[in-house]
Design an enzyme around this catalytic site. Structure first.
Site, PDB file in Angstrom:
ATOM      1  N   SER A   1       0.820  -1.218   0.000  1.00  0.00           N
ATOM      2  CA  SER A   1       0.000   0.000   0.000  1.00  0.00           C
ATOM      3  C   SER A   1       0.851   1.265   0.000  1.00  0.00           C
ATOM      4  O   SER A   1       0.470   2.272  -0.600  1.00  0.00           O
ATOM      5  CB  SER A   1      -0.944  -0.008   1.206  1.00  0.00           C
ATOM      6  OG  SER A   1      -0.217  -0.018   2.416  1.00  0.00           O
TER       7      SER A   1
ATOM      8  N   ASP B   1       1.355  -0.041   8.281  1.00  0.00           N
ATOM      9  CA  ASP B   1       2.743  -0.486   8.258  1.00  0.00           C
ATOM     10  C   ASP B   1       3.340  -0.257   6.874  1.00  0.00           C
ATOM     11  O   ASP B   1       2.629   0.028   5.906  1.00  0.00           O
ATOM     12  CB  ASP B   1       2.851  -1.956   8.666  1.00  0.00           C
ATOM     13  CG  ASP B   1       2.058  -2.868   7.726  1.00  0.00           C
ATOM     14  OD1 ASP B   1       1.444  -2.349   6.770  1.00  0.00           O
ATOM     15  OD2 ASP B   1       2.056  -4.087   7.952  1.00  0.00           O
TER      16      ASP B   1
ATOM     17  N   ASP C   1       5.573  -2.069   4.016  1.00  0.00           N
ATOM     18  CA  ASP C   1       6.162  -3.298   3.499  1.00  0.00           C
ATOM     19  C   ASP C   1       7.473  -2.946   2.810  1.00  0.00           C
ATOM     20  O   ASP C   1       7.495  -2.165   1.852  1.00  0.00           O
ATOM     21  CB  ASP C   1       5.211  -3.976   2.515  1.00  0.00           C
ATOM     22  CG  ASP C   1       3.919  -4.422   3.177  1.00  0.00           C
ATOM     23  OD1 ASP C   1       3.999  -5.032   4.250  1.00  0.00           O
ATOM     24  OD2 ASP C   1       2.841  -4.143   2.618  1.00  0.00           O
TER      25      ASP C   1
ATOM     26  N   ASP D   1       7.490  -4.211   8.067  1.00  0.00           N
ATOM     27  CA  ASP D   1       7.630  -5.618   7.696  1.00  0.00           C
ATOM     28  C   ASP D   1       8.798  -5.691   6.715  1.00  0.00           C
ATOM     29  O   ASP D   1       8.704  -5.204   5.583  1.00  0.00           O
ATOM     30  CB  ASP D   1       6.361  -6.162   7.046  1.00  0.00           C
ATOM     31  CG  ASP D   1       5.248  -6.387   8.052  1.00  0.00           C
ATOM     32  OD1 ASP D   1       5.497  -6.275   9.268  1.00  0.00           O
ATOM     33  OD2 ASP D   1       4.116  -6.667   7.623  1.00  0.00           O
TER      34      ASP D   1
ATOM     35  N   LYS E   1     -10.958  -0.341  -0.775  1.00  0.00           N
ATOM     36  CA  LYS E   1     -10.386  -0.958   0.415  1.00  0.00           C
ATOM     37  C   LYS E   1     -11.209  -0.610   1.653  1.00  0.00           C
ATOM     38  O   LYS E   1     -11.459  -1.472   2.503  1.00  0.00           O
ATOM     39  CB  LYS E   1      -8.933  -0.520   0.600  1.00  0.00           C
ATOM     40  CG  LYS E   1      -7.979  -1.126  -0.421  1.00  0.00           C
ATOM     41  CD  LYS E   1      -6.553  -0.650  -0.205  1.00  0.00           C
ATOM     42  CE  LYS E   1      -5.977  -1.154   1.095  1.00  0.00           C
ATOM     43  NZ  LYS E   1      -4.544  -0.802   1.244  1.00  0.00           N
TER      44      LYS E   1
ATOM     45  N   TYR F   1     -12.316  -8.102   3.624  1.00  0.00           N
ATOM     46  CA  TYR F   1     -10.914  -7.734   3.445  1.00  0.00           C
ATOM     47  C   TYR F   1     -10.065  -8.601   4.361  1.00  0.00           C
ATOM     48  O   TYR F   1      -9.839  -8.293   5.525  1.00  0.00           O
ATOM     49  CB  TYR F   1     -10.702  -6.247   3.786  1.00  0.00           C
ATOM     50  CG  TYR F   1      -9.337  -5.716   3.401  1.00  0.00           C
ATOM     51  CD1 TYR F   1      -9.151  -5.038   2.204  1.00  0.00           C
ATOM     52  CD2 TYR F   1      -8.237  -5.877   4.236  1.00  0.00           C
ATOM     53  CE1 TYR F   1      -7.907  -4.538   1.845  1.00  0.00           C
ATOM     54  CE2 TYR F   1      -6.991  -5.393   3.887  1.00  0.00           C
ATOM     55  CZ  TYR F   1      -6.834  -4.719   2.692  1.00  0.00           C
ATOM     56  OH  TYR F   1      -5.603  -4.235   2.341  1.00  0.00           O
TER      57      TYR F   1
END
Length: 732
Positions: free
Chosen positions: A98, A109, A111, A164, A225, A234
């Site tokens: 995202s 978070d 990625d 992450d 979303k 979701y």
């Protein structure tokens, strides 16, 4: 074919995607107004982060990049390289998900992917050396490595920002700062885990290259979303769709309507996917078989691929199905939600409602009459986090097994989130599943579904967690709607149930306008069976379906492409990759372009294009029924070749119960499952881009003479003094 150079269409006149657009029409003045209203709603919903948080994220990524560069130089020295090689050694941080797509919100978070040279190993250098470096940083908290996951990851917070971090080990001595990981050659001589880790970045960048207008794509994806989260669809791990799946679905709509603004794209999203012929795959580009011999999604060659219910194919090599987790039941739920979304958008076009109607929270605990409650406990927060992740990854298997063992007659609807009873001491959480008989199937008086063996298999699957510790327990129980615990509702307050209007039943947006409710519970002698003839249940509960109903769905769903077209304008497209941090839409208000003078396709041409996109041959047509696989559980890490699915379970005699006792305010029954200390299976988190295909139900139904009369059975907790070792499953 659109003229070359037209906004939203590449300059060479070629279209994006595997088919031509359904329509190249631009927006009307009303479409522009609706888009501004949508953008205003998204801002008010808090989907955009502040400027301060955006700057903080960039600073965190900069610090992390410096840390990995220093880390790889330290490794080079430790391995005895000369100073020149040490200075040339390098590592690089990439983002995906995202954040890279530019649709992240506050608190989300990031990625990230660390790309390192071939001598920097994952097991020792990444999960030991880099882990030690991060652990010594004051800015780093909640550091949690997961080396045994399907896609190994290191989770932590850096100055409060959740990270992450994946790792990819390339076959290079030095990583250049201008490394382009989109090239196929980057995958040469790379291990399987690195291929999976690289895939996230490669897919994200390819999505941005394949949409005609990135800003419109981002706004539409934010909208969808939010809608998916509000409507409870979701979650990749529970069999619905995750972030990359929704991004691919939205990107395909952007290709089919290249000049549409977000309000139009949202409407067309529901219109297209309401009529989509699953399992036809959604693809942004043709599947590239590549030159490296990596497996790609192909139902003509791979029998497992033929069983996928809702294929959504990633656009980067190796192309794979990103939605292998979808089951018959979750596909049914999403299809109904697409229909509901289409109904709401139709009412928006006639100015009968506003955007808030689309985002109403789905009343999960008011729709069904029967639920499964899965409680899990552990001794501390760390154990609960690991145990919960493992159990959650297995819930999809419970859904698949119930579908398979009842021949698809009993449908499950898993709730994507867990719930915590804050009034209860200890470390625990609970998951819920709604149960109902398949809609449109003939009902027989006293018909039951026996799922005791199914729950046994689920227990065995969960028990194979190799990192089990004392205190990690699992409890499964059946609860009726009126027994749902109060802590699952907002502010722990159970909503009032108003009287049901005459003729109201079912879930809005279901295929036939009504929805068959779960089997009712009726006493039959010493057992308790589930039937639809429970008079007491109807008189005491009153409402059998959802209490609210939206605008009545039209009897025949006719897409707007078949209706007379309104003249509109064309929107100029931004074909660049764009910034990772877009400005909120209220800073860049949408402008309605000038009307189109010519070039709009005819109504008949659009209708033909729409049918060509949503129809066509089904993937299932490639295979005969007897060729389908009778497989439910695939792709789990094993040692010594032991299968992760324990067939049969432990036989146990049913304990007869009167469910009326449960319905009078007593504690709902549960069966306690304690995991053994030994197991041959690795733990792992499911990744949205996982390449190992887990196979869903085949849909092959045996002949009537081979079917036994189904039953529904579950369990009730026994006291520790009377609980048998194997447990007992009782009549549902």
């Amino acid at each position: 074919m659109a003229a070359a150079g037209r906004p939203g269409i590449p300059a060479n006149g070629q279209h994006l995607g595997v088919t031509e657009p359904i329509s190249i029409a631009g927006p009307t003045e009303m479409d522009c107004i609706k888009t501004r209203e949508l953008e205003k709603f998204l801002v008010s919903a808090g989907l955009y982060e502040s400027q301060e948080e955006a700057v903080q994220r960039e600073e965190v990524l900069g610090c992390l990049d410096q840390i990995v560069k220093s880390w790889v130089k330290q490794i080079s020295r430790n391995k005895g390289f000369n100073e020149q090689l040490v200075q040339e050694s390098n590592a690089k941080i990439f983002t995906f998900g995202s954040y890279r797509l530019g649709v992240h919100g506050p608190g989300a978070d990031i990625d990230t992917l660390c790309v390192g040279p071939h001598y920097a190993t994952r097991e020792e250098d990444f999960f030991m050396e880099l882990h030690s470096i991060l652990a010594g940083k004051e800015e780093v908290t909640e550091l949690h490595p997961v080396p045994d996951a399907h896609v190994p990851v290191m989770k932590f917070k850096f100055n409060g920002i959740s990270i992450d971090l994946l790792y990819a080990r390339l076959s290079l001595w030095a990583i250049p700062d201008d490394l382009d990981i989109s090239q196929e050659a980057i995958l040469r001589n790379v291990d399987e885990q690195s291929v999976r880790s690289l895939n996230g970045c490669r897919v994200t960048d390819q999505i941005l290259r394949l949409v005609p207008n990135i800003q419109h794509f981002r706004t539409t994806l934010r909208c969808l979303k939010l809608w998916a989260k509000r409507r409870g669809v979701y979650s990749n791990v529970t069999g619905f769709l995750g972030g990359v799946n929704w991004a691919l679905l939205v990107a395909r709509i952007c290709q089919l309507y290249p000049n549409a603004v977000p309000s139009m794209l949202v409407s067309r999203f529901f219109r297209v996917y309401t009529q989509w012929r699953w399992p036809n795959p959604v693809m942004l580009c043709s599947i590239d078989e590549g030159t490296l011999g990596l497996p790609v999604w192909d139902p003509r060659k791979n029998p497992r691929d033929r069983t996928h219910q809702m294929p959504i194919i990633t656009p980067a090599y190796p192309c794979m199905n990103s939605s292998y987790n979808v089951s018959n039941s979750t596909l049914r739920v999403m299809t109904e939600e697409f229909q509901r979304g289409n109904d709401v958008c139709e009412s928006l076009e006639t100015v009968k409602s506003d955007w808030s109607a689309l985002f109403e929270v789905y009343p999960f605990f008011e729709v069904y009459k029967n639920y499964l409650q899965i409680d899990i406990t552990a001794n501390d927060d760390n154990d609960l986090r690991r145990w919960k992740g493992w159990v959650e990854s297995r819930l999809r298997q419970l859904t698949l097994k119930i579908e398979r063992h009842t021949y698809g007659l009993l449908q499950c609807h898993p709730h994507p989130n867990e719930f915590v009873d804050t009034s209860r001491k200890g470390h625990h959480c609970a998951f819920f599943m709604g149960l109902q008989r398949k809609q449109g199937t003939p009902q027989q008086e006293g018909q039951q579904f026996d799922i005791r063996a199914t729950v046994d298999e689920f227990r065995h699957s969960v028990n194979m967690y190799m990192n089990w510790k004392p205190g990690m327990d699992l409890y499964v129980c059946h609860v009726r709607r009126k027994q749902i615990p109060a802590y699952v509702f907002p502010n722990c307050v159970r909503p009032a149930r108003p009287p049901r209007p005459a003729g109201l039943a079912g879930r809005p947006g279901s295929g036939s306008g009504t929805r068959t409710q779960p089997a009712q519970l009726q006493k039959t002698g010493s057992n308790t069976s589930a039937t639809d003839d429970d008079v007491d249940d109807r008189t005491t509960e009153g409402l059998e379906g959802e209490t609210l109903r939206l605008a009545k769905r039209r009897q025949e769903s006719v897409p707007d492409e078949v209706k007379p077209l309104k003249r509109g304008g064309l929107v100029r497209a931004d074909n660049g990759l764009g910034a990772e941090r877009p400005s909120p839409p209220h800073l860049e208000p949408a402008q309605c372009p000038a009307p189109v003078a010519s070039g709009i396709q005819t109504v008949l041409a659009e209708e033909a294009a729409f049918q060509a996109v949503t129809g066509g041959p089904r993937v299932g047509d490639y295979v005969q029924a007897d060729d389908e696989l009778d497989v439910v559980d695939e792709g789990f890490g094993t040692t010594n070749g032991v299968s992760a699915l324990a067939k049969g379970g432990i036989a146990s005699e049913p304990l007869d119960l009167e469910l009326d006792e449960i319905g009078r305010g007593e504690s709902t029954g549960a069966m306690s499952f304690s995991s053994p200390q030994a197991s041959s299976f690795q733990t792992g988190n499911l990744d949205e881009l996982e390449s190992t295909m887990r196979v869903g139900p085949t849909g092959t139904k045996p002949s009537p003479e081979l079917q036994r009369k189904p039953l529904i059975r579950l369990s009730k907790t026994l006291t520790p003094a009377t609980r048998p070792n194997a447990g007992a499953l009782d009549v549902f």
